[in-house]
Design a protein around this motif. Structure first.
Motif, mmCIF file in Angstrom:
data_model
loop_
_atom_site.group_PDB
_atom_site.id
_atom_site.type_symbol
_atom_site.label_atom_id
_atom_site.label_comp_id
_atom_site.label_asym_id
_atom_site.label_seq_id
_atom_site.Cartn_x
_atom_site.Cartn_y
_atom_site.Cartn_z
ATOM 1 N N ASP A 176 -103.084 -68.672 64.328
ATOM 2 C CA ASP A 176 -102.011 -67.727 64.625
ATOM 3 C C ASP A 176 -101.917 -66.609 63.599
ATOM 4 N N SER A 177 -102.936 -66.493 62.752
ATOM 5 C CA SER A 177 -102.932 -65.453 61.722
ATOM 6 C C SER A 177 -103.034 -64.072 62.368
ATOM 7 N N ALA A 178 -102.304 -63.116 61.831
ATOM 8 C CA ALA A 178 -102.297 -61.756 62.380
ATOM 9 C C ALA A 178 -103.621 -61.039 62.129
ATOM 10 N N THR A 179 -104.326 -61.437 61.088
ATOM 11 C CA THR A 179 -105.615 -60.835 60.754
ATOM 12 C C THR A 179 -106.653 -61.942 60.585
ATOM 13 N N LEU A 180 -107.900 -61.527 60.431
ATOM 14 C CA LEU A 180 -108.974 -62.487 60.203
ATOM 15 C C LEU A 180 -109.338 -62.571 58.726
ATOM 16 N N ASP A 181 -108.347 -62.347 57.876
ATOM 17 C CA ASP A 181 -108.566 -62.505 56.436
ATOM 18 C C ASP A 181 -108.597 -63.984 56.090
ATOM 19 N N ALA A 182 -109.567 -64.386 55.277
ATOM 20 C CA ALA A 182 -109.684 -65.794 54.889
ATOM 21 C C ALA A 182 -108.526 -66.180 53.975
ATOM 22 N N THR A 183 -107.818 -67.241 54.331
ATOM 23 C CA THR A 183 -106.698 -67.748 53.533
ATOM 24 C C THR A 183 -106.901 -69.194 53.118
ATOM 25 N N HIS A 184 -107.844 -69.877 53.769
ATOM 26 C CA HIS A 184 -108.097 -71.287 53.501
ATOM 27 C C HIS A 184 -109.605 -71.536 53.437
ATOM 28 N N ALA A 185 -109.931 -72.746 53.083
ATOM 29 C CA ALA A 185 -111.333 -73.197 53.114
ATOM 30 C C ALA A 185 -111.359 -74.590 53.710
ATOM 31 N N ILE A 186 -112.440 -74.891 54.392
ATOM 32 C CA ILE A 186 -112.605 -76.188 55.034
ATOM 33 C C ILE A 186 -113.848 -76.863 54.464
ATOM 34 N N THR A 187 -113.742 -78.147 54.162
ATOM 35 C CA THR A 187 -114.889 -78.914 53.683
ATOM 36 C C THR A 187 -115.200 -80.008 54.688
ATOM 37 N N ARG A 193 -124.272 -77.379 60.111
ATOM 38 C CA ARG A 193 -125.289 -77.285 61.149
ATOM 39 C C ARG A 193 -125.341 -78.572 61.966
ATOM 40 N N ASP A 194 -124.957 -79.674 61.338
ATOM 41 C CA ASP A 194 -124.907 -80.954 62.037
ATOM 42 C C ASP A 194 -123.789 -80.893 63.077
ATOM 43 N N VAL A 195 -124.071 -81.365 64.300
ATOM 44 C CA VAL A 195 -123.072 -81.296 65.369
ATOM 45 C C VAL A 195 -121.830 -82.109 65.020
ATOM 46 N N ASN A 196 -122.011 -83.105 64.143
ATOM 47 C CA ASN A 196 -120.872 -83.918 63.717
ATOM 48 C C ASN A 196 -120.426 -83.571 62.299
ATOM 49 N N GLY A 197 -120.944 -82.452 61.802
ATOM 50 C CA GLY A 197 -120.663 -82.092 60.417
ATOM 51 C C GLY A 197 -119.199 -81.832 60.133
ATOM 52 N N ALA A 198 -118.464 -81.344 61.149
ATOM 53 C CA ALA A 198 -117.059 -81.011 60.934
ATOM 54 C C ALA A 198 -116.141 -82.215 61.112
ATOM 55 N N ASN A 199 -116.706 -83.372 61.431
ATOM 56 C CA ASN A 199 -115.876 -84.568 61.532
ATOM 57 C C ASN A 199 -115.381 -84.965 60.148
ATOM 58 N N GLY A 200 -114.136 -85.372 60.078
ATOM 59 C CA GLY A 200 -113.560 -85.754 58.797
ATOM 60 C C GLY A 200 -113.362 -84.589 57.856
ATOM 61 N N TYR A 201 -113.132 -83.412 58.407
ATOM 62 C CA TYR A 201 -112.971 -82.229 57.566
ATOM 63 C C TYR A 201 -111.610 -82.216 56.875
ATOM 64 N N LYS A 202 -111.541 -81.436 55.800
ATOM 65 C CA LYS A 202 -110.297 -81.257 55.054
ATOM 66 C C LYS A 202 -110.045 -79.767 54.859
ATOM 67 N N ILE A 203 -108.783 -79.399 54.888
ATOM 68 C CA ILE A 203 -108.383 -77.999 54.734
ATOM 69 C C ILE A 203 -107.677 -77.807 53.392
ATOM 70 N N TYR A 204 -108.052 -76.739 52.685
ATOM 71 C CA TYR A 204 -107.419 -76.409 51.412
ATOM 72 C C TYR A 204 -107.092 -74.918 51.388
ATOM 73 N N PRO A 205 -106.034 -74.531 50.700
ATOM 74 C CA PRO A 205 -105.778 -73.097 50.509
ATOM 75 C C PRO A 205 -106.764 -72.516 49.517
ATOM 76 N N LEU A 206 -107.001 -71.221 49.609
ATOM 77 C CA LEU A 206 -107.855 -70.556 48.638
ATOM 78 C C LEU A 206 -107.112 -70.386 47.324
ATOM 79 N N PHE A 207 -107.847 -70.460 46.228
ATOM 80 C CA PHE A 207 -107.264 -70.345 44.889
ATOM 81 C C PHE A 207 -106.776 -68.917 44.646
ATOM 82 N N ASP A 208 -105.579 -68.799 44.103
ATOM 83 C CA ASP A 208 -104.994 -67.503 43.755
ATOM 84 C C ASP A 208 -104.897 -67.419 42.237
ATOM 85 N N PHE A 209 -105.752 -66.610 41.622
ATOM 86 C CA PHE A 209 -105.757 -66.546 40.161
ATOM 87 C C PHE A 209 -104.453 -65.980 39.602
#
Length: 453
Positions: A176-187, A193-209
């Motif tokens: 629902d972000s108004a722009t396509l600016d990256a705000t998070h990262a997913i691991t 590339r693995d079709v099941n690679g995104a299974n068990g993923y975790k979401i984190y916010p990007l670091f703000d110095f």
């Protein structure tokens, strides 16, 4: 008759004749390959995962995997990249302060027990070695900041920094972000590339110095900016991929020549359209007969067909015989495309063939060294195959230390130096790689020429 299948072709060896056989691709397949090889337009693409839009790294979200494969299967690239890592590492990471003396910016290296204890508590050298390796391959480093429990009592600190694998980490934003600016990262647990690679993923916010203690865990991507490219870096190595593949193919060609010990006389090319039609015919016959179609049926037909070709091309008794083939035409869009068989005689001048392959390999090595911005004297890639002179190596090393260290060090050390600034703001210390200026042997006294172990 012996048939060894290689990719979309084969090497056919009989007592009387040997030839290579290849199935040509359709213009559509060639067009798709061309688009894939040159397509850098992944800026405006995204893949939905859960409540987030994940930005792909490469047109098929597999650029880190591609770089990994082409480098690790090559005989030269791993050594050159490791050499660059060793040159950047120098004598290892050390704390320093920047000072200006007599109008020149200098580093004053120092020790600090408190900072040293914090660094060693999370094995910072292992983190830096992995970061150096990632930088040499992709010119970018993913890191995860973890805060200590002191934040619960109002005294937050960064407890450790963790290295993240680039093939398992991607930038993202909310759907629902108004722009396509990256705000998070997913691991992910495995490569994207693995079709099941995104299974068990975790979401984190990007670091703000600017607000380093805002999140318990945050991911930071430090990278070299690529011109007009969002989210990720397009490494210099990307432009050398085809040269890497050419260099890798040469020893495989020699291996095939040695293994088969044959002199190929003919090279036969058949159109993919021919086999597509044969497959349809076999499938139709199977359907009429009530038999389940198997891919091995087409392979068996192809084998029998190659045996017939071998009979026509081999033996003294077949002198004067010929093989009749036809060409067909069909429309591909607005283009009239020709499809037909080709039989080409292979020049038996093996010496010229081998020398040309070696020349391709040598040129590929030099193209790689140039593309990675490492002088051939430092990368052990000389024109003659011999080591360059000592003076040339010293000048190349001095140039590299003056021009090839600062920016990579900033990128590799950025996460740690942000943490130092956040945890120890009053100390004004940074972490960098310590280097000594190289000297000519003639300028070193004999007793100091032996390297101390």
């Amino acid at each position: 008759m012996n048939i060894e299948y290689v990719g979309n072709g084969a090497i056919v060896d009989t007592p009387d004749v040997a030839f290579t056989y290849q199935v040509s691709e359709t213009p559509r397949e060639l067009h798709q390959q061309k688009q894939r090889a040159n397509d850098l337009e992944w800026n405006n693409c995204y893949n939905p995962i859960g409540d987030y839009l994940v930005f792909p790294y490469g047109v098929n979200d597999d650029l880190p995997d591609i770089i990994k494969e082409v480098v690790q299967t090559n005989s030269t690239a791993p050594g050159i990249l490791k050499k660059k890592t060793q040159l950047i590492w120098g004598m290892g990471p050390q704390l320093y302060k920047e000072q200006i003396k007599e109008g020149k910016l200098t580093r004053v290296y120092t020790e600090d027990a408190e900072i040293k204890s914090w660094l060693e508590s999370w094995d910072y050298e292992s983190y830096l070695l992995k970061s150096c390796t990632d930088y040499q391959h992709l010119e970018g480093v993913f890191s995860k900041f973890e805060l200590s429990k002191g934040g619960r009592i109002g005294q937050p600190t960064i407890s450790r920094i963790e290295h993240l694998y680039p093939d398992r980490t991607r930038k993202a934003c909310k759907k629902d972000s108004a722009t396509l600016d990256a705000t998070h990262a997913i691991t992910a647990e495995r490569s994207f590339r693995d079709v099941n690679g995104a299974n068990g993923y975790k979401i984190y916010p990007l670091f703000d110095f600017k607000n380093p203690f805002a999140n318990k865990n945050a991911i930071f991507y430090s990278n070299m900016y690529s011109f007009c490219t969002d989210y990720y870096t397009v490494p210099d190595l990307y432009g050398s991929i085809e040269w890497l593949r050419r260099s890798t193919a040469v020893p495989l060609i020699f291996k095939a020549l040695s293994k088969n010990s044959i002199n190929l006389k003919y090279h036969i090319i058949s159109p993919q359209v021919f086999w597509d039609k044969k497959k349809e015919e076999i499938e139709a016959n199977c359907e009429k007969s009530g038999v389940l179609y198997k891919a091995s049926m087409l392979l068996e037909y192809q084998r029998n067909f190659l045996e017939k070709i071998a009979v026509v091309l081999s033996g003294d008794e077949n002198t004067g015989k010929y093989m009749h083939t036809t060409k067909s035409f069909y429309l591909e869009g607005v283009n009239l495309v020709e499809a037909g068989w080709e039989i080409k005689t292979i020049d038996q001048n093996m010496k010229n063939y081998v020398e040309s392959q070696i020349a391709i390999s040598n040129h590929a090595n030099h193209a790689l060294s140039s593309g990675l911005n490492l002088h051939s004297a430092l990368g052990n890639v000389s024109e003659t195959g011999k080591s360059d002179s000592g003076s040339e190596q010293i000048y190349a090393l001095k140039t590299f230390l003056q021009t090839g260290i600062d920016i990579p060090e900033i990128i590799i050390m950025k996460a740690i130096n942000y943490a130092l600034l956040s945890n120890f703001p009053k100390k004004g210390l940074k972490l960098g790689f310590y280097h000594e200026n190289p000297e000519k042997e003639q300028d070193i006294t004999p007793k100091n020429r032996i390297i101390n172990q």
